[in-house]
Write a protein that holds these residues in place. Structure first.
Motif, short mmCIF file in Angstrom:
data_model
loop_
_atom_site.label_atom_id
_atom_site.label_comp_id
_atom_site.label_asym_id
_atom_site.label_seq_id
_atom_site.Cartn_x
_atom_site.Cartn_y
_atom_site.Cartn_z
N ASN B 247 3.31 6.70 -0.53
CA ASN B 247 3.57 5.25 -1.71
C ASN B 247 3.46 4.91 -1.43
OD1 ASN B 247 4.47 8.17 -3.51
ND2 ASN B 247 2.77 7.68 -3.98
N GLN B 248 2.37 3.55 -2.41
CA GLN B 248 2.59 2.44 -1.34
C GLN B 248 2.06 1.46 -3.03
OE1 GLN B 248 -0.54 2.44 2.02
NE2 GLN B 248 0.55 0.66 2.42
N TRP B 272 -8.86 3.39 -5.73
CA TRP B 272 -7.58 3.44 -4.19
C TRP B 272 -7.41 3.94 -4.39
CZ3 TRP B 272 -6.33 -1.38 -2.69
CH2 TRP B 272 -5.99 -2.85 -3.52
N TYR B 273 -7.03 5.29 -2.58
CA TYR B 273 -6.40 5.80 -2.75
C TYR B 273 -5.53 7.09 -3.52
CZ TYR B 273 -4.83 10.21 0.28
OH TYR B 273 -3.72 11.36 0.49
N ILE B 283 -1.72 5.20 -4.23
CA ILE B 283 -1.56 4.10 -4.72
C ILE B 283 -0.84 3.54 -5.79
CG2 ILE B 283 -1.94 2.15 -5.15
CD1 ILE B 283 -2.31 2.57 -2.31
N TYR B 284 0.38 3.19 -5.38
CA TYR B 284 1.12 2.94 -7.60
C TYR B 284 0.14 1.70 -8.14
CZ TYR B 284 4.38 6.51 -6.44
OH TYR B 284 5.40 7.57 -6.33
N ASN B 285 -0.54 2.09 -8.96
CA ASN B 285 -1.57 0.41 -9.31
C ASN B 285 -0.89 -0.20 -10.74
OD1 ASN B 285 -3.13 -1.33 -9.47
ND2 ASN B 285 -5.03 0.29 -10.83
N PHE B 286 -0.01 -0.84 -10.68
CA PHE B 286 0.93 -1.53 -11.81
C PHE B 286 0.45 -3.24 -11.81
CE2 PHE B 286 4.40 1.25 -9.89
CZ PHE B 286 3.91 2.84 -11.19
N VAL B 287 -0.52 -3.03 -12.68
CA VAL B 287 -1.60 -4.48 -13.17
C VAL B 287 -1.17 -5.06 -14.10
CG1 VAL B 287 -3.34 -5.35 -12.73
CG2 VAL B 287 -3.19 -3.75 -10.96
N SER B 309 -6.25 5.80 -7.49
CA SER B 309 -4.64 5.80 -7.53
C SER B 309 -4.03 6.91 -8.13
CB SER B 309 -4.09 4.72 -8.16
OG SER B 309 -4.82 3.61 -8.49
N ALA B 310 -2.83 6.74 -7.27
CA ALA B 310 -1.73 8.38 -8.13
C ALA B 310 -1.03 7.60 -9.10
CB ALA B 310 -0.56 8.34 -7.56
N ILE B 311 -1.24 6.70 -9.41
CA ILE B 311 -0.49 6.20 -10.97
C ILE B 311 -1.22 4.59 -11.52
CG2 ILE B 311 1.62 5.89 -12.73
CD1 ILE B 311 3.19 7.32 -10.28
N THR B 312 -1.81 4.77 -12.19
CA THR B 312 -2.49 3.52 -12.92
C THR B 312 -1.78 3.10 -14.64
OG1 THR B 312 -4.69 4.33 -11.95
CG2 THR B 312 -4.10 2.61 -13.97
N TRP B 313 -0.59 1.97 -14.47
CA TRP B 313 -0.08 1.46 -15.47
C TRP B 313 -0.87 0.28 -15.73
CZ3 TRP B 313 2.50 -3.40 -16.29
CH2 TRP B 313 3.52 -3.32 -17.29
N LYS B 314 -1.86 0.13 -16.42
CA LYS B 314 -3.05 -1.14 -17.13
C LYS B 314 -3.23 -0.99 -18.17
CE LYS B 314 -6.89 -2.22 -14.34
NZ LYS B 314 -8.39 -1.87 -14.06
#
Lengths: 248, 481
Positions: B247-248, B272-273, B283-287, B309-314
């Motif tokens: 995970n990135q 994102w992947y 991708i862990y997408n924490f934006v 994204s695997a996880i999106t927090w946005k």
């Protein structure tokens, strides 16, 4: 064109069609009549390939091909069209967009080039006249907020666009006032040719004053129990379905 | 196998299009997060002392903070020491123009359908291309500067327009706003900077394209957009990453300032992947994205199409400070397989007659979980303010989840807030209707889903609306339930 032999179909554990035979040739109009629950709409759905129904016995041949292994989309591309009794709403998808997707996918399956925007618009304009339908309606989400008459006219417009070989009209008269009925019937009649065929599924004789059938079949308890010409419909109207029940 | 299962299976085997990676020489920092790394990043970028101090202050705050746990997400423990916080393609010398960019990098972007050569580029779009931690080039800079528009990488802006950056950095999203914003403030590497001067209508779309390439790295970019009085800009952000088992982490910050009569339209196509079909990688997408409508009659509009994204927090948000200012949020969030998304917006009404509109369309498939979380706050002085929110969820299959968490705080009696929500499934009837017209199942779903998301998609700039529609169809091909 269409040859149905000993067709048995059920939904869940309920048997609906119980050995139905029907032959439709090019250039013919057939009317299927029958009381509520006799299996009329089931027959229409089964020919179109709806997968909710299990065909347990018998066969449907369309232009020489047995249909049992052919999916509904492929049947449509082969030229089977069903005008729905209750056309479905698809929010955000206009009739124009819906038809463009359909027309071009059918063309693609025949190895033809997709129509560009100009060609498509020209085709649409030509077919719109047939059922007296307005551009504005075709730009709206399909069937969403349409009146009963608009929905049915829209079905016949789609039929005109797709130019099918076999059209099945499932209770197309239901919910129509007399003016709408005339418009829809005129559309259907205008599309009739020696190369195509129409099966009209209906409750009432009324529609058959406008779309005149070559053959009338009475469907009861999953079978065709009587066939005749257009006079059979008039006789039914006068005497009711009980008359046939008694005779049998 | 039932029909639905069969279709779902086909759909889950769909592959991610941008999963490749390219080998080029990189300059990468060792793994780990500490003060030395923060200093190293600042030094690599030749930053002035005020910025280094700002970073270090953020880092010391970060050490005291805890990961947020209020979201509807299951976030695996992230080892922040196991990530490299800086990775840059090696460059041999300072670049004078796009012609000197490593051809390998140009090819990388061309593979993504993004040409960095101006003459080949759609004339309506200027691009800042960011790989891993650095910007590798910005197109149309000269043409834009004739109008006084500044569009460049963040690092460049720090050196060439320090006053503008210093005046606005961290003013909408303070360094210690939240855990991930704070981390970003300490270790952010690059991103885009954009300034539109008074009364200028930016004649082309500005776009930043983010690409994570290196493994074991995180991407922490920062975007700052300043729209001065009476100006207008439309901005687009796109992103992709290679398929990797690990995970990135991607923790970005976007800040927008809109002054009096200014309008900023910010659109994102996030791809994102997402991880593989078993939920491995991604991708862990924490934006943190936030804009302030500072002046009267200003407007900020967020449009997002979230497919990756695997996880999106946005939660792209608007602070409506100026009287008569307008905030909008249009979102389509699609989750499939084991993806999780917790996304939405905050609309903070401070000024009088402020208006906000929220249109959120969630689409969940596979085993995914998709949440809308929104906060509408109307402050005491915000007379006659209005909000309209509509949150729709569409479910494909019966193993996924859709959730809605609307929070509403009203402190002003003359204001009005409306909230509508629906949850629906794609109907078998709708599919059959399409099939009966000769449309196959994949096209039928694409048609229905795009119809469902139309209200949001039509907000995107023309060029990207088509891309987004394709992306939606691709992500959801063959999924019915």
């Amino acid at each position: 064109m269409l040859e149905i032999k000993n067709l048995h179909a059920s939904i869940g554990n309920t048997k609906i069609l119980k050995g139905l035979d029907l032959t439709v040739n090019s250039g013919e109009v057939h009317a299927i009549m029958g009381p509520n629950g006799s299996g009329k709409s089931t027959l229409a759905s089964v020919i179109a390939g709806r997968e909710d129904y299990d065909v347990t016995d018998g066969e449907i041949n369309f232009q020489g091909n047995e249909l049992s292994d052919i999916g509904p989309d492929e049947r449509a591309r082969e030229g089977i069209f069903l005008a729905f009794q209750y056309p479905v709403e698809i929010p955000g998808v206009s009739t124009t967009n819906f038809m463009k997707t359909a027309v071009n996918q059918i063309r693609e399956s025949k190895g033809e080039k997709p129509l560009d925007a100009v060609e498509f618009l020209k085709l649409m304009k030509e077919k719109m006249k047939l059922v007296n339908i307005k551009q504005e309606l075709l730009s709206r989400s399909i069937n969403e907020g349409f009146s009963g008459g608009e929905k049915k006219r829209n079905e016949i417009f789609q039929m005109a666009m797709l130019d099918p070989k076999l059209s099945i009209l499932d209770e197309t008269d239901s919910g129509l006032d007399i003016d709408a009925l005339k418009i829809v019937s005129n559309g259907v009649n205008a599309l009739k040719s020696k190369e195509n065929a129409t099966v009209v599924v209906t409750h009432y004789q009324r529609l058959l004053d406008y779309i005149v059938p070559d053959f009338v079949h009475v469907l009861m308890d999953g079978k065709i129990v009587k066939s005749g010409d257009k006079n059979l419909a008039l006789e039914l109207e006068e005497k009711g379905y009980d008359w046939i029940k008694v005779k049998n | 196998m039932s029909k639905d299962d069969k279709i779902l299976k086909e759909f889950t085997s769909k592959e991610y299009e941008h999963g490749w990676s390219v080998d080029f020489d990189v300059d990468q920092a060792p793994k780990g997060l500490n003060e030395d790394i923060v200093k190293l990043i600042s030094k690599k970028k030749n930053e002035p002392n005020w910025l280094l101090d700002w970073r270090l202050k953020a880092f010391s705050n970060f050490k005291k903070m805890k990961e947020p746990n209020w979201s509807n997400l299951k976030i695996p423990r992230i080892n922040y020491q196991d990530i490299s916080y800086y990775s840059a393609p090696k460059k041999k010398k300072m670049l004078k123009s796009m012609d000197e960019v490593d051809p390998e990098l140009i090819k990388t972007f061309e593979k993504l359908g993004i040409s960095l050569q101006e003459q080949k580029r759609l004339s309506g779009v200027a691009v800042d291309a960011v790989i891993d931690s650095v910007s590798i080039g910005t197109t149309f800079k000269d043409k834009l500067s004739e109008l006084g528009i500044i569009f460049c990488s963040f690092s460049e802006a720090v050196n060439e327009h320090p006053d503008l950056v210093r005046k606005h950095l961290g003013k909408v999203v303070p360094a210690k706003d939240n855990y991930f914003a704070c981390l970003n403030s300490a270790v952010f590497s690059d991103g885009s900077f954009c300034y539109i001067p008074k009364g200028v209508r930016c004649p082309m779309e500005l776009s930043t394209y983010f690409r994570i390439n290196a493994s074991n790295t995180g991407q922490f970019e920062r975007t700052l957009i300043v729209a001065d009085e009476g100006s207008y800009v439309s901005y687009l952000e796109g992103c992709t990453a290679p398929m990797r088992d690990e995970n990135q982490l991607h923790a970005a910050v976007v800040e927008i300032h809109a002054e009096k009569d200014a309008e900023v339209k910010y659109s994102t196509v996030q791809n994102w992947y997402p991880g593989d079909k078993n939920g491995k990688g991604g991708i862990y997408n924490f934006v943190t994205k936030r804009g302030i409508c500072n002046g009267i009659n200003s407007k900020i509009s967020w449009t997002q199409v979230e497919t990756g994204s695997a996880i999106t927090w946005k939660y792209p948000s608007c602070i409506l400070k100026g009287d008569n200012s307008v905030g909008e949020f249009y979102s389509v969030a699609v989750t499939n397989n084991y993806q999780q998304a917790d996304t939405g917006t905050k609309m903070i009404h401070i000024g009088k007659n402020t208006r906000s509109k929220i249109i959120s369309k969630g689409i969940s498939a596979g085993h995914s979980q998709n949440s809308y979380r929104g906060h509408v706050k109307v402050m005491r002085r915000a007379n006659n303010s209005r909000n309209f929110s509509q949150c729709d969820s569409l479910l494909l299959g019966n193993k996924c989840g859709a959730h809605t968490f609307p929070y509403i705080d009203i402190e002003n009696k003359s204001s009005m807030v409306e909230h509508e929500a629906t949850t629906s499934k794609i109907g078998e009837d709708q599919i059959f209707y399409c099939l009966q017209r000769g449309i196959d199942e994949e096209n039928a779903i694409a048609l229905i889903v795009n119809g469902y998301a139309k209200e949001v998609l039509k907000q995107l700039p023309m060029e990207f609306s088509v891309e987004a529609q394709k992306l939606l169809s691709l992500t959801l091909e063959g999924s019915v339930g």
